[in-house]
Design a protein around this motif. Structure first.
Motif, PDB file in Angstrom:
ATOM      1  N   THR A 214      -0.694   7.221   3.179  1.00  0.00           N
ATOM      2  CA  THR A 214      -0.799   5.968   3.723  1.00  0.00           C
ATOM      3  C   THR A 214       0.269   5.407   4.690  1.00  0.00           C
ATOM      4  O   THR A 214       0.031   4.764   5.720  1.00  0.00           O
ATOM      5  CB  THR A 214      -0.750   5.051   2.420  1.00  0.00           C
ATOM      6  OG1 THR A 214      -1.840   5.283   1.663  1.00  0.00           O
ATOM      7  CG2 THR A 214      -0.885   3.595   2.756  1.00  0.00           C
ATOM      8  N   THR A 215       1.485   6.147   4.508  1.00  0.00           N
ATOM      9  CA  THR A 215       2.458   5.701   5.401  1.00  0.00           C
ATOM     10  C   THR A 215       2.414   5.877   6.997  1.00  0.00           C
ATOM     11  O   THR A 215       1.620   6.883   7.234  1.00  0.00           O
ATOM     12  CB  THR A 215       3.870   6.168   4.898  1.00  0.00           C
ATOM     13  OG1 THR A 215       4.806   5.779   5.661  1.00  0.00           O
ATOM     14  CG2 THR A 215       3.802   7.598   5.006  1.00  0.00           C
ATOM     15  N   GLY A 216       2.959   5.293   7.960  1.00  0.00           N
ATOM     16  CA  GLY A 216       2.920   5.676   9.129  1.00  0.00           C
ATOM     17  C   GLY A 216       4.123   6.341   9.733  1.00  0.00           C
ATOM     18  O   GLY A 216       4.141   6.726  10.849  1.00  0.00           O
TER      19      GLY A 216
ATOM     20  N   PRO B 219       0.830  -1.324   0.127  1.00  0.00           N
ATOM     21  CA  PRO B 219      -0.054   0.270  -0.014  1.00  0.00           C
ATOM     22  C   PRO B 219       1.001   1.276   0.024  1.00  0.00           C
ATOM     23  O   PRO B 219       0.321   2.495  -0.452  1.00  0.00           O
ATOM     24  CB  PRO B 219      -0.749  -0.210   1.178  1.00  0.00           C
ATOM     25  CG  PRO B 219      -0.142  -1.111   2.203  1.00  0.00           C
ATOM     26  CD  PRO B 219       0.583  -1.951   1.164  1.00  0.00           C
ATOM     27  N   VAL B 220       2.117   1.243   0.329  1.00  0.00           N
ATOM     28  CA  VAL B 220       2.991   2.387   0.548  1.00  0.00           C
ATOM     29  C   VAL B 220       3.889   2.374  -0.732  1.00  0.00           C
ATOM     30  O   VAL B 220       3.961   3.219  -1.457  1.00  0.00           O
ATOM     31  CB  VAL B 220       3.627   2.525   1.845  1.00  0.00           C
ATOM     32  CG1 VAL B 220       4.455   3.747   1.656  1.00  0.00           C
ATOM     33  CG2 VAL B 220       2.683   2.701   3.059  1.00  0.00           C
ATOM     34  N   ALA B 221       4.622   1.109  -0.827  1.00  0.00           N
ATOM     35  CA  ALA B 221       5.609   1.155  -1.942  1.00  0.00           C
ATOM     36  C   ALA B 221       5.083   1.314  -3.313  1.00  0.00           C
ATOM     37  O   ALA B 221       5.779   1.892  -4.262  1.00  0.00           O
ATOM     38  CB  ALA B 221       6.312  -0.351  -1.640  1.00  0.00           C
TER      39      ALA B 221
ATOM     40  N   ALA C 112       6.459   3.797  -6.209  1.00  0.00           N
ATOM     41  CA  ALA C 112       6.751   3.502  -7.444  1.00  0.00           C
ATOM     42  C   ALA C 112       6.234   3.999  -8.379  1.00  0.00           C
ATOM     43  O   ALA C 112       6.753   4.432  -9.519  1.00  0.00           O
ATOM     44  CB  ALA C 112       6.692   1.997  -7.417  1.00  0.00           C
ATOM     45  N   ALA C 113       4.832   4.143  -8.386  1.00  0.00           N
ATOM     46  CA  ALA C 113       3.955   4.676  -9.377  1.00  0.00           C
ATOM     47  C   ALA C 113       4.445   6.291  -9.652  1.00  0.00           C
ATOM     48  O   ALA C 113       4.404   6.563 -10.813  1.00  0.00           O
ATOM     49  CB  ALA C 113       2.666   4.462  -9.015  1.00  0.00           C
ATOM     50  N   ALA C 114       4.553   6.932  -8.760  1.00  0.00           N
ATOM     51  CA  ALA C 114       4.872   8.270  -8.845  1.00  0.00           C
ATOM     52  C   ALA C 114       6.262   8.401  -9.468  1.00  0.00           C
ATOM     53  O   ALA C 114       6.405   9.224 -10.183  1.00  0.00           O
ATOM     54  CB  ALA C 114       4.989   8.927  -7.283  1.00  0.00           C
ATOM     55  N   LEU C 115       7.182   7.511  -9.031  1.00  0.00           N
ATOM     56  CA  LEU C 115       8.556   7.838  -9.693  1.00  0.00           C
ATOM     57  C   LEU C 115       8.755   7.267 -11.004  1.00  0.00           C
ATOM     58  O   LEU C 115       9.200   7.804 -11.864  1.00  0.00           O
ATOM     59  CB  LEU C 115       9.379   6.664  -8.810  1.00  0.00           C
ATOM     60  CG  LEU C 115       9.818   7.366  -7.427  1.00  0.00           C
ATOM     61  CD1 LEU C 115      10.701   6.283  -6.611  1.00  0.00           C
ATOM     62  CD2 LEU C 115      10.615   8.663  -7.620  1.00  0.00           C
ATOM     63  N   ALA C 116       7.734   6.135 -11.433  1.00  0.00           N
ATOM     64  CA  ALA C 116       7.446   5.908 -12.654  1.00  0.00           C
ATOM     65  C   ALA C 116       6.949   6.795 -13.660  1.00  0.00           C
ATOM     66  O   ALA C 116       7.336   7.235 -14.692  1.00  0.00           O
ATOM     67  CB  ALA C 116       6.770   4.350 -12.907  1.00  0.00           C
ATOM     68  N   GLY C 117       6.044   7.628 -13.121  1.00  0.00           N
ATOM     69  CA  GLY C 117       5.456   8.742 -13.928  1.00  0.00           C
ATOM     70  C   GLY C 117       6.319   9.827 -14.328  1.00  0.00           C
ATOM     71  O   GLY C 117       6.439  10.339 -15.426  1.00  0.00           O
ATOM     72  N   LEU C 118       7.076  10.127 -13.177  1.00  0.00           N
ATOM     73  CA  LEU C 118       7.977  11.241 -13.415  1.00  0.00           C
ATOM     74  C   LEU C 118       9.139  10.705 -14.389  1.00  0.00           C
ATOM     75  O   LEU C 118       9.520  11.430 -15.147  1.00  0.00           O
ATOM     76  CB  LEU C 118       8.810  11.401 -11.935  1.00  0.00           C
ATOM     77  CG  LEU C 118       9.532  12.608 -11.979  1.00  0.00           C
ATOM     78  CD1 LEU C 118       9.305  13.993 -12.640  1.00  0.00           C
ATOM     79  CD2 LEU C 118      10.354  12.737 -10.497  1.00  0.00           C
ATOM     80  N   GLY C 119       9.658   9.571 -14.283  1.00  0.00           N
ATOM     81  CA  GLY C 119      10.617   9.056 -15.059  1.00  0.00           C
ATOM     82  C   GLY C 119      10.232   8.751 -16.573  1.00  0.00           C
ATOM     83  O   GLY C 119      10.973   9.171 -17.605  1.00  0.00           O
ATOM     84  N   LEU C 120       9.096   8.346 -16.767  1.00  0.00           N
ATOM     85  CA  LEU C 120       8.480   8.256 -18.078  1.00  0.00           C
ATOM     86  C   LEU C 120       8.312   9.807 -18.929  1.00  0.00           C
ATOM     87  O   LEU C 120       8.721   9.763 -19.988  1.00  0.00           O
ATOM     88  CB  LEU C 120       6.887   7.628 -18.244  1.00  0.00           C
ATOM     89  CG  LEU C 120       6.802   6.165 -18.177  1.00  0.00           C
ATOM     90  CD1 LEU C 120       5.503   5.834 -17.805  1.00  0.00           C
ATOM     91  CD2 LEU C 120       7.667   5.261 -19.339  1.00  0.00           C
TER      92      LEU C 120
END
Length: 323
Positions: free
Chosen positions: A103-105, A49-51, A55-63
């Motif tokens: 989501t992260t604690g 739920p956190v990772a 990862a999606a945010a980094l992937a969108g930025l990288g693309l």
């Protein structure tokens, strides 16, 4: 419900294509991309739920940064290019980072993820995407405000009203139904070429309100598109494209798909800040799609489904309470 809506969209595209010898492959590919992204998001959101959103945010930025044809620049000769896809990917990436932060604690990780979201907004400015900067900033602000909302219903309703308002304004501009002063301002910002494409789309929609002219046929029948130096066969507005190519039923199905996403978020077991952050991202994307060509890119369609799947998944492990 989602299966029924997407299935109806696919079936109607095939019906209108058969009636007017259209090409439904683009619509079917977009629907498949949304469905695949949603399934992947549900699985990833349940397991990580956190990772997964991080990862999606980094992937969108990288693309966005790794594919130069997406970034607006001197290689785009015409007034319309890939700027909508750039803004859409950055908006989804910002939303994913903010969802991960809620989501992260860990307070430290939450700060880092919000800095990532702010960095994505700054990146949109560096790339020259004004619409991306505005939408990313709006998502970030809405995410921060969502932490103070105790009930998600009013927030989801407000997002639906915002998407309706943007779509209505687009339709009004296409039909020359806005005051002259506002029309002149919008024409300067949206470019005359884009608005001429909207006029053609509305004209084609009026010629066959029931079935439209057929999927993929706008470029053949639009006077503005055929006279363009770099035609791409799109009116650069998702609602107007559906109206022109698939008639009023196509528009209603597009609206039903968006309403299904909001309904799924409203019923989601995830915390309210996560739900409203995702809703703000999807609403901003709906605004971008109403005045651009973002949904013509498969990676954007996958991103929409993936973010919706992430924020409607039921994590296998109990989430930490929001602080």
């Amino acid at each position: 419900m989602g299966v029924l809506v997407l299935g109806a969209c696919a079936a109607w595209s095939l019906i209108t294509a058969a009636a007017h010898d259209g090409r439904p492959e683009g619509v079917l590919l977009a629907l498949l991309a949304v469905a695949a992204g949603y399934a992947a998001g549900r699985i990833s959101g349940a397991l990580l739920p956190v990772a997964a959103p991080c990862a999606a945010a980094l992937a969108g930025l990288g693309l966005t940064m790794g594919l130069p044809q997406l970034a607006p620049g001197p290689e785009i000769v015409g007034p319309l290019g890939h700027a909508g896809a750039t803004a859409a990917l950055l908006t989804l990436a910002t939303g994913a980072a903010c969802c991960a932060a809620w989501t992260t604690g860990s307070p430290a990780l939450r700060v880092l993820l919000r800095l990532l979201a702010a960095g994505i907004a700054v990146t949109s400015a560096v790339l020259g995407s004004v619409s991306g900067l505005v939408s990313c900033a709006a998502v970030l602000l809405c995410s921060l405000a969502a932490g103070r909302m105790r009930h998600r219903g009013p927030g989801v309703a407000g997002l639906a009203v915002a998407a309706t308002a943007v779509t209505g304004l687009t339709w009004a501009v296409a039909g020359n139904a806005v005051p002259d002063g506002l029309a002149g301002s919008l024409r300067g910002r949206l470019t005359p070429h884009r608005i001429d494409l909207w006029h053609d789309a509305l004209r084609l929609a009026r010629e066959d309100t029931a079935l439209g002219v057929g999927p993929g046929r706008f470029g053949e029948l639009s006077t503005t598109a055929t006279q363009s130096l770099l035609p791409d066969g799109k009116p650069h507005s998702a609602p107007l494209q559906m109206a022109a190519e698939q008639g009023v039923t196509g528009v209603l199905l597009l609206a039903a798909a968006f309403c299904w996403l909001l309904y799924a978020l409203w019923r989601s077991p995830r915390p309210t800040p996560v739900v409203l952050t995702a809703g703000a991202s999807l609403t901003a994307l709906a605004g971008i799609a109403a005045v651009g060509n973002a949904l013509s890119f498969t990676m954007v369609s996958v991103g929409v489904g993936f973010l919706a799947g992430l924020t409607t998944a039921r994590p296998l492990t109990e989430e930490a309470p929001r602080k």
